[in-house]
Structures are given as structure tokens and as C-alpha cells.
Design an enzyme around this catalytic site. Structure first.
Site, PDB file in Angstrom:
ATOM      1  N   SER A 132       0.857  -1.196   0.000  1.00  0.00           N
ATOM      2  CA  SER A 132       0.000   0.000   0.000  1.00  0.00           C
ATOM      3  C   SER A 132       0.890   1.242   0.000  1.00  0.00           C
ATOM      4  O   SER A 132       2.038   1.182   0.455  1.00  0.00           O
ATOM      5  CB  SER A 132      -0.854   0.002   1.277  1.00  0.00           C
ATOM      6  N   TYR A 145      -1.529  -0.477  10.573  1.00  0.00           N
ATOM      7  CA  TYR A 145      -1.831  -0.830   9.174  1.00  0.00           C
ATOM      8  C   TYR A 145      -0.637  -0.475   8.284  1.00  0.00           C
ATOM      9  O   TYR A 145      -0.146  -1.305   7.509  1.00  0.00           O
ATOM     10  CB  TYR A 145      -3.099  -0.117   8.685  1.00  0.00           C
TER      11      TYR A 145
HETATM   12  C1  8X3 Z   1      -4.805   1.887   1.732  1.00  0.00           C
HETATM   13  C2  8X3 Z   1      -4.478   3.000   0.829  1.00  0.00           C
HETATM   14  O1  8X3 Z   1      -4.686   5.512   0.501  1.00  0.00           O
HETATM   15  O2  8X3 Z   1      -6.478   4.392   1.703  1.00  0.00           O
HETATM   16  O3  8X3 Z   1      -4.031   0.782   1.431  1.00  0.00           O
HETATM   17  O4  8X3 Z   1      -4.297   4.654   2.742  1.00  0.00           O
HETATM   18  S1  8X3 Z   1      -5.016   4.470   1.485  1.00  0.00           S
END
Ligand code: 8X3
Length: 246
Positions: A132, A145
Site C-alpha cells: 500500500s 496498518y
Molecule cells: C490503503 C491506501 O490511501 O487508503 O491501502 O491509505 S489508502
């Protein structure tokens, strides 16, 4: 026919990857907990989609489901299953939610990778890991996260080093905002949070990401994409914050 294993294939980016890979000639084993949804996909996509129902965190259930498959081995592992839980500051977070993210995004991912790696080496296959932008750019509420996704990115790069000479390709995919069930899960099923985040933002779709996954999966054997980062045009970077003495 080459065979891929896509984790978390019952919805979102994983489902889109399964569809795109099948459209480009792959057979896909799609894993997930939602047996009914995986069965629906099997009915729709035909023999090229093979459901494997298990919770990615349950190694015994995973091993039993994989052993029962009519499949000899895998040429591609797409580690897509993962989640975010919560958007609050670290000091207000629920420890169980942190552990669930680590168990799913980190422990389950390395465990299935460890299990499939010998076969992937034998077949000179590929691993595509869903990281991500949160791996690279910290944001408030990203805490664990973001930490798990930074792990996924660095694990991917480390795999590349260790797999030197094996012919196995490894990629870390780092998407920004993608409209899927991600935000509903993150916010405990809050539809308003989903609508507020994506509304008017023209976010990326699961299919946008799947297009890159299928492209990378179908590259010739000498060509490795190490990392790839993408965002919707509407999403970009903001400045640092400063907490001042009042
Ligand atoms: C999540 C991407 O931009 O919503 O993996 O943080 S974001």
C-alpha cells in the site's frame, strides 16, 4: 495452463485479479472465507476458477483446503488478503484490532508464502504482494496498518534478494485509494465513512489494480517489476504537521 493462487478473491482487488488473470489465460485458485461468494464466482467464471474456502489465518484449514485441490502446484501467488481496522490515533486503538491486522497482513502472508515457495521455485514462478502507499507515506491513524504494509514491501524486496538465481519474480504493489469494501471493514461497516472517503474522489477500482497485476504476471521471465505505486489523480501528498506549545 498456468495456475495462480489469489488470496482474498471473493471481493475487491482479489476478485478483480482473479477475473483479469482468467481473462489472460490463467487458472485461478481463489481463497476466502465467504464460501457462497466463491461458489457464485465459480459458477460465473467456470472451470478456470477454483474456490478454496478457508480463513487465511488458519494454517490447518488452509493446508486441508489446499491438499484437497485438483491442482499440482502454482506458478503465481498473489498475496492480496489483508485488511485495515480503525483510523484512530495509536493511543486510542484497540490492541485486538492491531493483532488482527498483524495476523492477517503479516503472519498469514509469510506463512502461505513459505508454504508455496518450494513449488514456485520449481516452476520459476512469481509472487505479487499487495502492499500500500501506507507503507511509504505515514498518515494519522495509519499506525499498525502502515507498519504491516511496510513489512510487506520490505519482505518482497528481501525475497527478491534471497531468490537470486531461481528465476522467481517478486513484486510489491502499492496502491493508494481504491474503492472496495476496504473502508467499510476499516470502519466497522460504516457506510457513511465509505461514502465520505470516496465521494467525489474518482478513486481507483479493483480492476485498475488488477490490470497491473495481470500485466506483471504476464511479463516475460527476464523482466521483474520490483515495486509499483499508484494513486487516483485526486489523491496526493500533504505537508508535515507541527504540534505547537500553546
Ligand atoms: C490503503 C491506501 O490511501 O487508503 O491501502 O491509505 S489508502
Amino acid at each position: 495452463m498456468k495456475t495462480a493462487l489469489v488470496t482474498g478473491a471473493s471481493a475487491g482487488i482479489g476478485e478483480a485479479c482473479a477475473r483479469r488473470l482468467i481473462a489472460t489465460g490463467w487458472r485461478v485458485v481463489g481463497t476466502g472465507r465467504n464460501a457462497a461468494r466463491l461458489e457464485e464466482l465459480a459458477l460465473e467464471l467456470g472451470e478456470a476458477f477454483v474456490p478454496a474456502v478457508f480463513d487465511i489465518r488458519d494454517e490447518a484449514a488452509r493446508d486441508a483446503a489446499l491438499a484437497a485441490l485438483p491442482v499440482n502446484g502454482f506458478d503465481l501467488l498473489v498475496n492480496n488478503a489483508g485488511l485495515a481496522l480503525g483510523t484512530g490515533p495509536a493511543q486510542a486503538c484497540d490492541l485486538d484490532q492491531w493483532k488482527t491486522m498483524i495476523d492477517t497482513n503479516v503472519t498469514a502472508l509469510v506463512s502461505i508464502t513459505h508454504k508455496l515457495l518450494p513449488g514456485l521455485i520449481e516452476r520459476r514462478g512469481a509472487v505479487i504482494n499487495l502492499s500500500s502507499v501506507a507503507a511509504i507515506y505515514p498518515y494519522t491513524g495509519g499506525n499498525v496498518y502502515g507498519g504491516t504494509k511496510a513489512f510487506v514491501r520490505q519482505f518482497s524486496l528481501g525475497l527478491r534478494s534471497d531468490l537470486a538465481g531461481t528465476g522467481v519474480r517478486v513484486t510489491s504493489i502499492e496502491p493508494g485509494m481504491v474503492e472496495t469494501g476496504f473502508t467499510m471493514v476499516r470502519n466497522g461497516g460504516d457506510r457513511a465513512a465509505h461514502d465520505a472517503l470516496y465521494g467525489g474522489a474518482d478513486p481507483l477500482t479493483g480492476d485498475d489494480i488488477a490490470e497491473s497485476v495481470a500485466w506483471i504476471a504476464n511479463l516475460p521471465p527476464h523482466y521483474n517489476i520490483n515495486t509499483i505505486e499508484m494513486m487516483p489523480v485526486s489523491q496526493s501528498f500533504a505537508g508535515f504537521q507541527v504540534a505547537r506549545n500553546s
